[in-house]
Design a protein around this motif. Structure first.
Motif, PDB file in Angstrom:
ATOM      1  N   GLN A   5      -2.937  38.537 -10.316  1.00  0.00           N
ATOM      2  CA  GLN A   5      -2.769  39.828 -10.272  1.00  0.00           C
ATOM      3  C   GLN A   5      -2.858  40.379 -11.657  1.00  0.00           C
ATOM      4  O   GLN A   5      -3.413  41.571 -12.000  1.00  0.00           O
ATOM      5  N   SER A   6      -2.529  39.675 -12.745  1.00  0.00           N
ATOM      6  CA  SER A   6      -2.667  39.824 -14.117  1.00  0.00           C
ATOM      7  C   SER A   6      -4.092  40.121 -14.458  1.00  0.00           C
ATOM      8  O   SER A   6      -4.466  40.862 -15.149  1.00  0.00           O
ATOM      9  N   ASP A   9      -4.886  43.519 -13.028  1.00  0.00           N
ATOM     10  CA  ASP A   9      -4.548  44.315 -13.653  1.00  0.00           C
ATOM     11  C   ASP A   9      -5.404  44.580 -15.245  1.00  0.00           C
ATOM     12  O   ASP A   9      -5.817  45.728 -15.543  1.00  0.00           O
ATOM     13  N   ASN A  10      -5.824  43.372 -15.821  1.00  0.00           N
ATOM     14  CA  ASN A  10      -6.397  43.561 -17.085  1.00  0.00           C
ATOM     15  C   ASN A  10      -7.782  44.257 -16.978  1.00  0.00           C
ATOM     16  O   ASN A  10      -8.416  44.871 -17.547  1.00  0.00           O
ATOM     17  N   GLU A  12      -8.588  46.339 -14.538  1.00  0.00           N
ATOM     18  CA  GLU A  12      -8.500  47.676 -14.241  1.00  0.00           C
ATOM     19  C   GLU A  12      -8.233  48.521 -15.626  1.00  0.00           C
ATOM     20  O   GLU A  12      -8.756  49.371 -15.851  1.00  0.00           O
ATOM     21  N   THR A  13      -7.494  47.858 -16.325  1.00  0.00           N
ATOM     22  CA  THR A  13      -7.374  48.414 -17.835  1.00  0.00           C
ATOM     23  C   THR A  13      -8.463  48.792 -18.746  1.00  0.00           C
ATOM     24  O   THR A  13      -8.649  49.690 -19.317  1.00  0.00           O
ATOM     25  N   THR A  18     -10.202  50.211  -9.996  1.00  0.00           N
ATOM     26  CA  THR A  18      -9.250  49.390  -9.191  1.00  0.00           C
ATOM     27  C   THR A  18      -9.994  48.144  -8.523  1.00  0.00           C
ATOM     28  O   THR A  18     -11.168  48.368  -8.186  1.00  0.00           O
ATOM     29  N   LYS A  92      -2.924  49.336 -10.579  1.00  0.00           N
ATOM     30  CA  LYS A  92      -1.448  48.891 -10.922  1.00  0.00           C
ATOM     31  C   LYS A  92      -0.575  50.014 -11.100  1.00  0.00           C
ATOM     32  O   LYS A  92       0.483  49.743 -11.016  1.00  0.00           O
ATOM     33  N   ASP A  93      -1.048  51.187 -11.204  1.00  0.00           N
ATOM     34  CA  ASP A  93      -0.045  52.149 -11.150  1.00  0.00           C
ATOM     35  C   ASP A  93       0.510  52.605  -9.672  1.00  0.00           C
ATOM     36  O   ASP A  93       1.656  53.190  -9.898  1.00  0.00           O
ATOM     37  N   ARG A  95       1.274  50.104  -7.697  1.00  0.00           N
ATOM     38  CA  ARG A  95       1.762  48.762  -7.169  1.00  0.00           C
ATOM     39  C   ARG A  95       3.527  48.989  -6.823  1.00  0.00           C
ATOM     40  O   ARG A  95       4.060  49.531  -7.588  1.00  0.00           O
TER      41      ARG A  95
END
Length: 97
Positions: A5-6, A9-10, A12-13, A18, A92-93, A95
């Motif tokens: 998941q990390s 998220d990275n 996506e950042t 997504t 991530k926003d 979740r």
């Protein structure tokens, strides 16, 4: 939060995309089919989105295992490979945890 998941998220950042959208993009390019080689998807992600190998592999595995990895399908699908686990694909926003 899992390491997988990390990674998502990275990605996506850094890209603003997504995991679920990456699935759609792969399908649009004909890279989401069952017979597609992981290396083809990884090469596309590295070239198109400048992802490193580990992050590209994480997205490629989500594309490959899309049905089992998605948390939203946890009640109706078998467990994904242990190395992936269930992941949140909708950003991530949004979740729930």
């Amino acid at each position: 939060m899992s390491q997988g998941q990390s990674y998502l998220d990275n990605v996506e950042t850094s890209t603003g995309i997504t995991p679920r959208r990456f699935i759609e993009l792969a399908d649009e390019r004909g890279l989401g089919a069952a017979g597609t080689k992981t290396g083809e998807v990884v090469a596309w992600l590295k070239t198109e989105y400048a992802l490193g190998h580990g992050h590209a592999m994480a997205i490629a595995q989500v594309i490959k295992h899309r049905e089992t990895v998605d948390i939203k399908n946890a009640e109706t699908t078998p467990e994904p490979p242990i190395s992936i686990g269930r992941l949140w694909l909708d950003g991530k926003d949004t979740r729930p945890w």
